[in-house]
Write a protein that holds these residues in place. Structure first.
Motif, PDB file in Angstrom:
ATOM      1  N   HIS A   1       0.794  -0.983  -0.008  1.00  0.00           N
ATOM      2  CA  HIS A   1      -0.131   0.195  -0.079  1.00  0.00           C
ATOM      3  C   HIS A   1       0.755   1.054   0.048  1.00  0.00           C
ATOM      4  CE1 HIS A   1       0.380   1.110   4.374  1.00  0.00           C
ATOM      5  NE2 HIS A   1       0.795  -0.189   4.324  1.00  0.00           N
ATOM      6  N   PHE A   2       0.235   2.267  -0.435  1.00  0.00           N
ATOM      7  CA  PHE A   2       1.106   3.647  -0.275  1.00  0.00           C
ATOM      8  C   PHE A   2       0.929   4.277   1.082  1.00  0.00           C
ATOM      9  CE2 PHE A   2       0.647   3.019  -4.634  1.00  0.00           C
ATOM     10  CZ  PHE A   2       1.944   3.534  -5.346  1.00  0.00           C
ATOM     11  N   LYS A   3       1.975   5.138   1.412  1.00  0.00           N
ATOM     12  CA  LYS A   3       1.934   5.804   2.594  1.00  0.00           C
ATOM     13  C   LYS A   3       0.624   6.545   2.904  1.00  0.00           C
ATOM     14  CE  LYS A   3       4.792   8.876   5.427  1.00  0.00           C
ATOM     15  NZ  LYS A   3       3.702   9.830   5.762  1.00  0.00           N
ATOM     16  N   ASP A   4      -0.027   6.390   3.948  1.00  0.00           N
ATOM     17  CA  ASP A   4      -1.144   7.003   4.333  1.00  0.00           C
ATOM     18  C   ASP A   4      -2.277   6.595   3.336  1.00  0.00           C
ATOM     19  OD1 ASP A   4       0.144   8.404   6.336  1.00  0.00           O
ATOM     20  OD2 ASP A   4       0.502  10.093   5.150  1.00  0.00           O
ATOM     21  N   PHE A   5      -2.113   5.459   2.657  1.00  0.00           N
ATOM     22  CA  PHE A   5      -3.161   4.966   1.544  1.00  0.00           C
ATOM     23  C   PHE A   5      -3.322   6.076   0.453  1.00  0.00           C
ATOM     24  CE2 PHE A   5      -3.653   2.837   5.673  1.00  0.00           C
ATOM     25  CZ  PHE A   5      -3.753   1.586   5.302  1.00  0.00           C
ATOM     26  N   ASP A   6      -2.378   7.011   0.183  1.00  0.00           N
ATOM     27  CA  ASP A   6      -2.384   7.988  -0.688  1.00  0.00           C
ATOM     28  C   ASP A   6      -1.527   7.628  -1.836  1.00  0.00           C
ATOM     29  OD1 ASP A   6      -2.688  10.204  -2.179  1.00  0.00           O
ATOM     30  OD2 ASP A   6      -2.483  11.644  -0.565  1.00  0.00           O
ATOM     31  N   PRO A   7      -1.983   7.008  -3.121  1.00  0.00           N
ATOM     32  CA  PRO A   7      -0.828   7.037  -4.068  1.00  0.00           C
ATOM     33  C   PRO A   7       0.067   8.151  -4.530  1.00  0.00           C
ATOM     34  CG  PRO A   7      -3.078   5.992  -4.704  1.00  0.00           C
ATOM     35  CD  PRO A   7      -3.341   6.968  -3.595  1.00  0.00           C
ATOM     36  N   ASN A   8      -0.633   9.408  -4.090  1.00  0.00           N
ATOM     37  CA  ASN A   8       0.142  10.545  -4.606  1.00  0.00           C
ATOM     38  C   ASN A   8       1.263  10.956  -3.591  1.00  0.00           C
ATOM     39  OD1 ASN A   8      -1.718  11.311  -6.588  1.00  0.00           O
ATOM     40  ND2 ASN A   8      -2.957  12.282  -5.201  1.00  0.00           N
ATOM     41  N   THR A   9       1.508  10.086  -2.549  1.00  0.00           N
ATOM     42  CA  THR A   9       2.870  10.264  -1.694  1.00  0.00           C
ATOM     43  C   THR A   9       4.020   9.569  -2.373  1.00  0.00           C
ATOM     44  OG1 THR A   9       2.471   7.880  -0.370  1.00  0.00           O
ATOM     45  CG2 THR A   9       1.278  10.180   0.432  1.00  0.00           C
ATOM     46  N   ARG A  10       3.417   8.578  -3.303  1.00  0.00           N
ATOM     47  CA  ARG A  10       4.677   7.811  -4.110  1.00  0.00           C
ATOM     48  C   ARG A  10       5.437   7.064  -3.294  1.00  0.00           C
ATOM     49  NH1 ARG A  10       6.593  12.493  -7.373  1.00  0.00           N
ATOM     50  NH2 ARG A  10       5.578  13.534  -5.589  1.00  0.00           N
ATOM     51  N   LYS A  11       5.198   6.710  -1.805  1.00  0.00           N
ATOM     52  CA  LYS A  11       6.034   5.809  -0.999  1.00  0.00           C
ATOM     53  C   LYS A  11       5.303   4.613  -0.889  1.00  0.00           C
ATOM     54  CE  LYS A  11       7.747   9.936   1.405  1.00  0.00           C
ATOM     55  NZ  LYS A  11       8.156  10.557   2.708  1.00  0.00           N
ATOM     56  N   TYR A  12       5.877   3.641  -1.430  1.00  0.00           N
ATOM     57  CA  TYR A  12       5.252   2.125  -1.623  1.00  0.00           C
ATOM     58  C   TYR A  12       5.501   1.502  -0.459  1.00  0.00           C
ATOM     59  CZ  TYR A  12       3.356  -1.500  -4.830  1.00  0.00           C
ATOM     60  OH  TYR A  12       2.820  -2.566  -5.353  1.00  0.00           O
ATOM     61  N   LEU A  13       4.711   0.915   0.393  1.00  0.00           N
ATOM     62  CA  LEU A  13       5.122   0.104   1.367  1.00  0.00           C
ATOM     63  C   LEU A  13       4.720  -1.341   1.288  1.00  0.00           C
ATOM     64  CD1 LEU A  13       3.803   2.759   4.071  1.00  0.00           C
ATOM     65  CD2 LEU A  13       6.459   2.454   3.140  1.00  0.00           C
ATOM     66  N   VAL A  14       5.557  -2.353   1.760  1.00  0.00           N
ATOM     67  CA  VAL A  14       5.044  -3.713   1.593  1.00  0.00           C
ATOM     68  C   VAL A  14       4.538  -4.209   2.819  1.00  0.00           C
ATOM     69  CG1 VAL A  14       6.145  -6.111   1.383  1.00  0.00           C
ATOM     70  CG2 VAL A  14       7.086  -4.210   0.092  1.00  0.00           C
ATOM     71  N   TYR A  15       3.050  -4.724   2.770  1.00  0.00           N
ATOM     72  CA  TYR A  15       2.538  -5.273   4.161  1.00  0.00           C
ATOM     73  C   TYR A  15       2.770  -6.432   4.573  1.00  0.00           C
ATOM     74  CZ  TYR A  15      -1.334  -5.399   7.545  1.00  0.00           C
ATOM     75  OH  TYR A  15      -2.088  -5.422   8.705  1.00  0.00           O
ATOM     76  N   ALA A  16       2.853  -7.574   3.278  1.00  0.00           N
ATOM     77  CA  ALA A  16       2.918  -8.955   3.679  1.00  0.00           C
ATOM     78  C   ALA A  16       3.467  -9.514   2.438  1.00  0.00           C
ATOM     79  CB  ALA A  16       1.456  -9.612   3.878  1.00  0.00           C
ATOM     80  N   GLN A  17       4.235 -10.635   2.200  1.00  0.00           N
ATOM     81  CA  GLN A  17       4.897 -11.141   0.986  1.00  0.00           C
ATOM     82  C   GLN A  17       4.663 -12.589   0.971  1.00  0.00           C
ATOM     83  OE1 GLN A  17       8.965  -9.279   1.969  1.00  0.00           O
ATOM     84  NE2 GLN A  17       8.639  -8.652  -0.314  1.00  0.00           N
ATOM     85  N   GLU A  18       4.557 -13.074   0.019  1.00  0.00           N
ATOM     86  CA  GLU A  18       4.432 -14.351  -0.321  1.00  0.00           C
ATOM     87  C   GLU A  18       3.293 -14.951   0.273  1.00  0.00           C
ATOM     88  OE1 GLU A  18       6.325 -16.203  -2.672  1.00  0.00           O
ATOM     89  OE2 GLU A  18       7.715 -14.617  -3.024  1.00  0.00           O
ATOM     90  N   VAL A  19       2.034 -14.612   0.459  1.00  0.00           N
ATOM     91  CA  VAL A  19       1.057 -15.199   1.201  1.00  0.00           C
ATOM     92  C   VAL A  19       0.052 -15.930   0.087  1.00  0.00           C
ATOM     93  CG1 VAL A  19       1.010 -13.476   2.864  1.00  0.00           C
ATOM     94  CG2 VAL A  19      -0.553 -13.125   0.918  1.00  0.00           C
ATOM     95  N   ASP A  20      -0.719 -16.760   0.855  1.00  0.00           N
ATOM     96  CA  ASP A  20      -1.530 -17.671   0.116  1.00  0.00           C
ATOM     97  C   ASP A  20      -2.817 -16.957  -0.290  1.00  0.00           C
ATOM     98  OD1 ASP A  20      -3.952 -19.954   0.147  1.00  0.00           O
ATOM     99  OD2 ASP A  20      -2.017 -20.496  -0.693  1.00  0.00           O
ATOM    100  N   LYS A  21      -3.723 -17.395  -1.300  1.00  0.00           N
ATOM    101  CA  LYS A  21      -5.069 -16.735  -1.604  1.00  0.00           C
ATOM    102  C   LYS A  21      -5.744 -16.447  -0.434  1.00  0.00           C
ATOM    103  CE  LYS A  21      -8.995 -17.053  -4.638  1.00  0.00           C
ATOM    104  NZ  LYS A  21      -9.432 -17.922  -5.695  1.00  0.00           N
ATOM    105  N   LYS A  22      -5.931 -17.639   0.274  1.00  0.00           N
ATOM    106  CA  LYS A  22      -7.036 -17.389   1.244  1.00  0.00           C
ATOM    107  C   LYS A  22      -6.643 -16.647   2.668  1.00  0.00           C
ATOM    108  CE  LYS A  22      -5.204 -21.378   4.283  1.00  0.00           C
ATOM    109  NZ  LYS A  22      -5.820 -22.713   4.804  1.00  0.00           N
ATOM    110  N   GLU A  23      -5.364 -16.104   2.594  1.00  0.00           N
ATOM    111  CA  GLU A  23      -4.959 -15.149   3.545  1.00  0.00           C
ATOM    112  C   GLU A  23      -5.085 -13.638   3.052  1.00  0.00           C
ATOM    113  OE1 GLU A  23      -1.137 -15.914   5.734  1.00  0.00           O
ATOM    114  OE2 GLU A  23      -0.704 -17.453   3.692  1.00  0.00           O
TER     115      GLU A  23
END
Length: 478
Positions: A365-387
């Motif tokens: 997601h982007f910082k503050d959930f605002d794409p205009n910040t252009r700060k791209y943050l990773v919340y979770a990686q390599e997770v299964d569909k049901k997660e």
């Protein structure tokens, strides 16, 4: 996106009903029955060899039909003018005049936008012209294809210099390593009416608007937004709709980056006829924002099915996503997304290409959930569909917790958002909740029924999973 798709580049996503009707006639003559809308406000369609030959015979638009993906459509926020908040001097006519000046097909992505709207992305181009408070002057944010970070041009650009500046940058950008070097080169080759940048660009945070249905516009006009969940627009409907616009003196049709279109300036007296027109064709104009605010690759069945699964999970859990936008991408790490939350589909490992394996996903997601910040943050990686549903619900709740909290300390926010523990049992397959305080009226299970007292054959009312598949969850912490 399917790389076999051909495109018709409609500058700024703005077309007239007559032009659209002619384009549709051309596509129908080539044997096509539907068209997609692209994220850069263009038209996309598949062509096999036979249809390509047919299209070349009936084409009236020559280079407007583009198979070469090195050419880009110009994006602009004309679609938002007069229906959402705008910069005081920026009118619809300004966009139209600027677009008319482009006498070449750019290879760089050009965006011309108002910072006070949210419907059209501001910073997902290579050359991002953003309106300033000074009349007829624009900030220029630049991210050339070989640059790792964007930079602002050191002066404001005059409206009528936008096209010469774009053309000049196209000619030299391959050899430009930074914005200062570019500024020197352009000053030597162009005579432009620049203005000093008095202050840095501040893009206000705005919640994403609802852009569908019939809406009031001024005193005696309306605007209409139409959305198709599968992005397959029937050519016959579009042709008939273009005819309606022509008969009712409606001059422009605008394609949005969200795979929908908007028609502005509908006369008050035409509204009853338009409602009959839509109703007779069974057109739904009340989609939920749960499913509207998604950006997917065009003509991709896999991502469309994933979206349907996630939207259904939101719906079953009665989750609000108002103001949020979601995207599904197969371009892991791409920095030009324009959705608040992005689900990346990881490519399969080269070591297992011979076998069918379940895909994994990254949630970003982007910082503050605002794409205009252009700060791209990773919340979770390599997770299964049901997660994924659980993670997206967590992020949605975080969005509403932080909404309007600008300037407050983390301690203030934590204190304000404390909750009494609310323990429930949650299905780990579909995330359906069993709350002992409420019971399950649909299954004739009354309030205050403990989970341990449920029948031994109890199953999830949504997916049918056995009760052993339920786990304890504290909703106040989600």
């Amino acid at each position: 996106m399917n790389d076999d798709l051909h495109r018709i580049l409609i500058k700024g996503g703005i077309t007239s009903p007559g032009e659209l009707k002619d384009i549709i006639g051309m596509l129908e003559a080539a044997g096509l029955s539907e068209v997609y809308f692209g994220s850069r406000q263009d038209l996309l369609f598949p062509l096999d060899t036979m249809k390509k030959d047919q299209l070349e015979k009936v084409s009236k638009y020559g280079t407007d039909i583009v198979a070469n993906r090195s050419y880009q459509n110009i994006v602009c926020s004309y679609v938002s003018a007069d229906i959402f908040d705008t910069t005081h001097w920026l009118k619809g006519s300004t966009y139209l005049y600027l677009l008319e000046q482009f006498d070449f097909l750019p290879k760089l992505k050009v965006n011309i936008t108002d910072p006070k709207q949210r419907l059209v992305p501001i910073f997902n181009g290579n050359l991002n012209f953003v309106a300033s408070d000074q009349e007829d002057y624009w900030y220029l944010n630049i991210l050339l294809p070989h640059w790792k970070a964007s930079a602002y041009y050191p002066v404001l650009i005059y409206s009528w210099d936008i096209v010469p500046v774009c053309r000049a940058i196209e000619e030299v950008f391959h050899s430009m390593d930074n914005v200062d070097q570019l500024f020197v080169i352009l000053n030597q080759s162009l005579s432009t009416n620049n203005r000093t940048m008095g202050k840095e660009l501040q893009v206000p945070f705005l919640t994403f608007p609802y852009y569908e249905g019939m809406n009031k516009m001024g005193l005696d006009q309306y605007w209409l937004g139409l959305y198709w969940r599968n992005n397959r627009y029937d050519l016959n409907f579009l042709k008939e709709f273009s005819g309606f616009c022509l008969d009712n003196s409606i001059g422009k049709i605008c394609i949005t980056p969200w795979k929908s279109f908007i028609v502005k300036g509908i006369p008050k007296e035409s509204r009853p006829e338009l409602e009959r027109f839509l109703g007779q064709r069974g057109i739904n104009v009340r989609h939920s924002q749960l499913e509207m605010n998604w950006h997917l690759p065009v003509d991709d069945h896999e991502t469309l099915e994933l979206k349907k699964y996630l939207v259904n999970c939101f719906d079953q859990n009665d989750i609000s996503t108002y103001g949020l936008t979601f995207g599904i991408s197969k371009d892991v790490g791409k920095q030009s997304h324009f959705s608040s939350i992005v689900i990346e589909v990881n490519p399969p490992s080269p070591l297992v290409t011979k076998y069918k394996v379940k895909p994994t996903y990254n949630v970003c997601h982007f910082k503050d959930f605002d794409p205009n910040t252009r700060k791209y943050l990773v919340y979770a990686q390599e997770v299964d569909k049901k997660e994924l549903p659980k993670l997206l619900i967590e992020l949605s709740k975080q969005y509403f917790i932080q909404l309007g909290q600008e300037g407050k300390t983390k301690e203030n926010i934590r204190e304000e958002t404390k909750h009494t523990p609310h323990i429930v049992h949650q299905c780990q397959d579909c995330l359906t909740i069993y709350d002992e305080a409420i019971g399950e009226p649909q299954s004739k299970i009354g309030p205050a029924t403990k989970f341990k007292d449920l029948p031994k054959d109890y199953a999830c009312m949504v997916c049918g999973a056995h009760m052993t598949n339920f786990e304890l969850v504290d909703l106040s912490m989600v």
